[in-house]
Motif scaffolding. Structure first.
Motif, PDB file in Angstrom:
ATOM      1  N   LEU A   1      -1.261   6.862  -1.101  1.00  0.00           N
ATOM      2  CA  LEU A   1       0.074   6.380  -0.738  1.00  0.00           C
ATOM      3  C   LEU A   1       0.872   7.463  -0.012  1.00  0.00           C
ATOM      4  N   ALA A   2       0.762   8.704  -0.473  1.00  0.00           N
ATOM      5  CA  ALA A   2       1.510   9.791   0.161  1.00  0.00           C
ATOM      6  C   ALA A   2       1.026  10.027   1.590  1.00  0.00           C
ATOM      7  N   VAL A   3      -0.280  10.073   1.780  1.00  0.00           N
ATOM      8  CA  VAL A   3      -0.825  10.335   3.117  1.00  0.00           C
ATOM      9  C   VAL A   3      -0.537   9.163   4.045  1.00  0.00           C
ATOM     10  N   TRP A   4      -0.725   7.938   3.558  1.00  0.00           N
ATOM     11  CA  TRP A   4      -0.412   6.778   4.392  1.00  0.00           C
ATOM     12  C   TRP A   4       1.037   6.796   4.849  1.00  0.00           C
ATOM     13  N   ARG A   5       1.952   7.116   3.951  1.00  0.00           N
ATOM     14  CA  ARG A   5       3.360   7.123   4.332  1.00  0.00           C
ATOM     15  C   ARG A   5       3.651   8.224   5.354  1.00  0.00           C
ATOM     16  N   ALA A   6       2.979   9.353   5.223  1.00  0.00           N
ATOM     17  CA  ALA A   6       3.181  10.434   6.189  1.00  0.00           C
ATOM     18  C   ALA A   6       2.763  10.023   7.595  1.00  0.00           C
ATOM     19  N   HIS A   7       1.798   9.104   7.685  1.00  0.00           N
ATOM     20  CA  HIS A   7       1.272   8.687   8.988  1.00  0.00           C
ATOM     21  C   HIS A   7       1.766   7.300   9.415  1.00  0.00           C
ATOM     22  N   GLY A   8       2.696   6.715   8.687  1.00  0.00           N
ATOM     23  CA  GLY A   8       3.243   5.416   9.072  1.00  0.00           C
ATOM     24  C   GLY A   8       2.314   4.249   8.841  1.00  0.00           C
ATOM     25  N   LEU A   9       1.318   4.407   7.976  1.00  0.00           N
ATOM     26  CA  LEU A   9       0.355   3.324   7.736  1.00  0.00           C
ATOM     27  C   LEU A   9       0.959   2.099   7.065  1.00  0.00           C
ATOM     28  N   PRO A  10       1.915   2.228   6.109  1.00  0.00           N
ATOM     29  CA  PRO A  10       2.418   1.011   5.469  1.00  0.00           C
ATOM     30  C   PRO A  10       2.960  -0.006   6.467  1.00  0.00           C
ATOM     31  N   GLU A  11       3.719   0.444   7.441  1.00  0.00           N
ATOM     32  CA  GLU A  11       4.287  -0.481   8.428  1.00  0.00           C
ATOM     33  C   GLU A  11       3.191  -1.091   9.294  1.00  0.00           C
ATOM     34  N   ILE A  12       2.232  -0.268   9.698  1.00  0.00           N
ATOM     35  CA  ILE A  12       1.124  -0.768  10.509  1.00  0.00           C
ATOM     36  C   ILE A  12       0.315  -1.811   9.742  1.00  0.00           C
ATOM     37  N   LEU A  13      -0.042  -1.487   8.515  1.00  0.00           N
ATOM     38  CA  LEU A  13      -0.850  -2.408   7.715  1.00  0.00           C
ATOM     39  C   LEU A  13      -0.109  -3.698   7.429  1.00  0.00           C
ATOM     40  N   HIS A  14       1.200  -3.627   7.237  1.00  0.00           N
ATOM     41  CA  HIS A  14       1.965  -4.845   6.994  1.00  0.00           C
ATOM     42  C   HIS A  14       1.930  -5.750   8.219  1.00  0.00           C
ATOM     43  N   ARG A  15       2.061  -5.177   9.405  1.00  0.00           N
ATOM     44  CA  ARG A  15       1.999  -5.997  10.616  1.00  0.00           C
ATOM     45  C   ARG A  15       0.624  -6.630  10.774  1.00  0.00           C
ATOM     46  N   LEU A  16      -0.435  -5.862  10.560  1.00  0.00           N
ATOM     47  CA  LEU A  16      -1.786  -6.405  10.713  1.00  0.00           C
ATOM     48  C   LEU A  16      -2.069  -7.486   9.677  1.00  0.00           C
ATOM     49  N   TRP A  17      -1.593  -7.281   8.459  1.00  0.00           N
ATOM     50  CA  TRP A  17      -1.718  -8.299   7.402  1.00  0.00           C
ATOM     51  C   TRP A  17      -1.075  -9.605   7.843  1.00  0.00           C
ATOM     52  N   GLN A  18       0.127  -9.517   8.404  1.00  0.00           N
ATOM     53  CA  GLN A  18       0.819 -10.719   8.862  1.00  0.00           C
ATOM     54  C   GLN A  18       0.088 -11.376  10.027  1.00  0.00           C
ATOM     55  N   GLU A  19      -0.616 -10.587  10.810  1.00  0.00           N
ATOM     56  CA  GLU A  19      -1.365 -11.133  11.945  1.00  0.00           C
ATOM     57  C   GLU A  19      -2.679 -11.784  11.521  1.00  0.00           C
ATOM     58  N   GLY A  20      -3.143 -11.519  10.305  1.00  0.00           N
ATOM     59  CA  GLY A  20      -4.358 -12.147   9.825  1.00  0.00           C
ATOM     60  C   GLY A  20      -5.555 -11.233   9.685  1.00  0.00           C
ATOM     61  N   VAL A  21      -5.392  -9.925   9.934  1.00  0.00           N
ATOM     62  CA  VAL A  21      -6.477  -9.000   9.625  1.00  0.00           C
ATOM     63  C   VAL A  21      -6.615  -8.945   8.102  1.00  0.00           C
ATOM     64  N   VAL A  22      -7.815  -9.132   7.588  1.00  0.00           N
ATOM     65  CA  VAL A  22      -8.030  -9.174   6.147  1.00  0.00           C
ATOM     66  C   VAL A  22      -7.940  -7.755   5.578  1.00  0.00           C
ATOM     67  N   LEU A  23      -7.070  -7.579   4.588  1.00  0.00           N
ATOM     68  CA  LEU A  23      -6.955  -6.322   3.860  1.00  0.00           C
ATOM     69  C   LEU A  23      -7.718  -6.471   2.559  1.00  0.00           C
ATOM     70  N   ALA A  24      -8.554  -5.505   2.240  1.00  0.00           N
ATOM     71  CA  ALA A  24      -9.375  -5.596   1.035  1.00  0.00           C
ATOM     72  C   ALA A  24      -9.662  -4.194   0.525  1.00  0.00           C
ATOM     73  N   GLY A  25     -10.102  -4.120  -0.725  1.00  0.00           N
ATOM     74  CA  GLY A  25     -10.451  -2.811  -1.243  1.00  0.00           C
ATOM     75  C   GLY A  25     -10.754  -2.827  -2.715  1.00  0.00           C
ATOM     76  N   ILE A  26     -11.174  -1.669  -3.196  1.00  0.00           N
ATOM     77  CA  ILE A  26     -11.618  -1.505  -4.567  1.00  0.00           C
ATOM     78  C   ILE A  26     -10.841  -0.387  -5.244  1.00  0.00           C
ATOM     79  N   SER A  27     -10.423  -0.612  -6.482  1.00  0.00           N
ATOM     80  CA  SER A  27      -9.800   0.409  -7.323  1.00  0.00           C
ATOM     81  C   SER A  27      -8.490   0.886  -6.692  1.00  0.00           C
TER      82      SER A  27
END
Length: 260
Positions: free
Chosen positions: A125-151
């Motif tokens: 979470l810290a590294v993603w926020r430093a690189h602006g990933l939360p905003e990017i991932l939210h836009r891609l999620w809304q566009e229909g790119v599947v977000l998935a993961g483990i643990s």
């Protein structure tokens, strides 16, 4: 090719024993790929109307995001081998020591599934926020790119959960991305301290109501609604932990569908 609506597959699953490799992919990642093939997607390049979704025979494109384990090169090689065996095109988003691509958002948009691996959710979470990933991932999620993961790659999508990121003793994390409501518990059947701690944290209000998975199980969300729980391991379960209104909690079993 995007999912028909914003889709997240949050799991304690994805890898299975393999006779020759460190691990192989199981039905859970196959489900993520299936979800990504629901509707055609047009090229995002302005002015182009090329349909990328017409060819259902091309190899699914997976981006492995292993921030939670520090973009460990050994793991990256292992997951590449698992993907080769499964017939997937797999590439990486690495953020250590700097992003491996110039335009992170355009790069991630080119994939069918973004698969987030386990490790330290706090560091992720810290590294993603430093690189602006939360905003990017939210836009891609809304566009229909599947977000998935483990643990860690499951907990991150929620408001919080329970983690060993701070040390051997489990502790709450409360600053998740919040794409999904409430908290998430993972590895509920294999790490004995997780269930009692997450129940305590929901009871005292540190965490909101929680949805939890055993090893092998996952939770499928459309938008912010839980559609179903699925499992690639017969007998692995899922549950919801909610306050009971009197200082305790009630744990409710969620029906689970066994993946083929």
């Amino acid at each position: 090719m995007p999912a028909s609506s914003p889709t997240i597959l949050a799991t304690s699953a994805g890898y299975r024993p393999h006779p020759r490799l460190r691990f192989g992919f199981g039905p859970m990642l196959a489900l993520a790929v299936e979800l990504s093939r629901e509707t055609p997607r047009r090229d995002r390049d302005p002015g182009s109307d090329q349909d990328l979704g017409g060819d259902q025979t091309r190899a699914p494109r997976i981006c492995s995001i292993a921030t939670a384990s520090g973009d460990h090169l050994g793991f990256q090689r292992d997951i590449e081998e698992a993907a080769r065996e499964a017939g997937y095109q797999l590439h990486h988003l690495s953020l250590f020591t700097m992003p491996n691509v110039e335009d992170v958002e355009s790069y991630l948009r080119s994939f069918d599934v973004l698969w987030v691996n386990g490790g330290s959710v706090v560091n992720l979470l810290a590294v993603w926020r430093a690189h602006g990933l939360p905003e990017i991932l939210h836009r891609l999620w809304q566009e229909g790119v599947v977000l998935a993961g483990i643990s860690a790659g499951s907990i991150c999508w929620f408001e919080g959960g329970v983690t060993d990121s701070f040390g051997p003793q489990l502790a709450p994390v409360t600053n998740g991305l919040g794409f999904l409501p409430g908290a998430n518990g993972v590895h509920m059947d294999s790490e004995e301290r997780r269930r009692p701690l997450i129940r305590e944290l929901v009871a005292d209000g540190t965490l909101g109501q929680a949805v939890c998975t055993d090893d092998g199980a996952g939770l499928l969300y459309r938008g912010t609604e839980l559609v179903e729980a699925v499992t690639e391991v017969d007998g692995a379960g899922a549950s919801r932990i909610v306050p009971d209104g009197s200082g305790g909690v009630v744990e409710q079993e969620i029906p689970v569908r066994l993946l083929p």
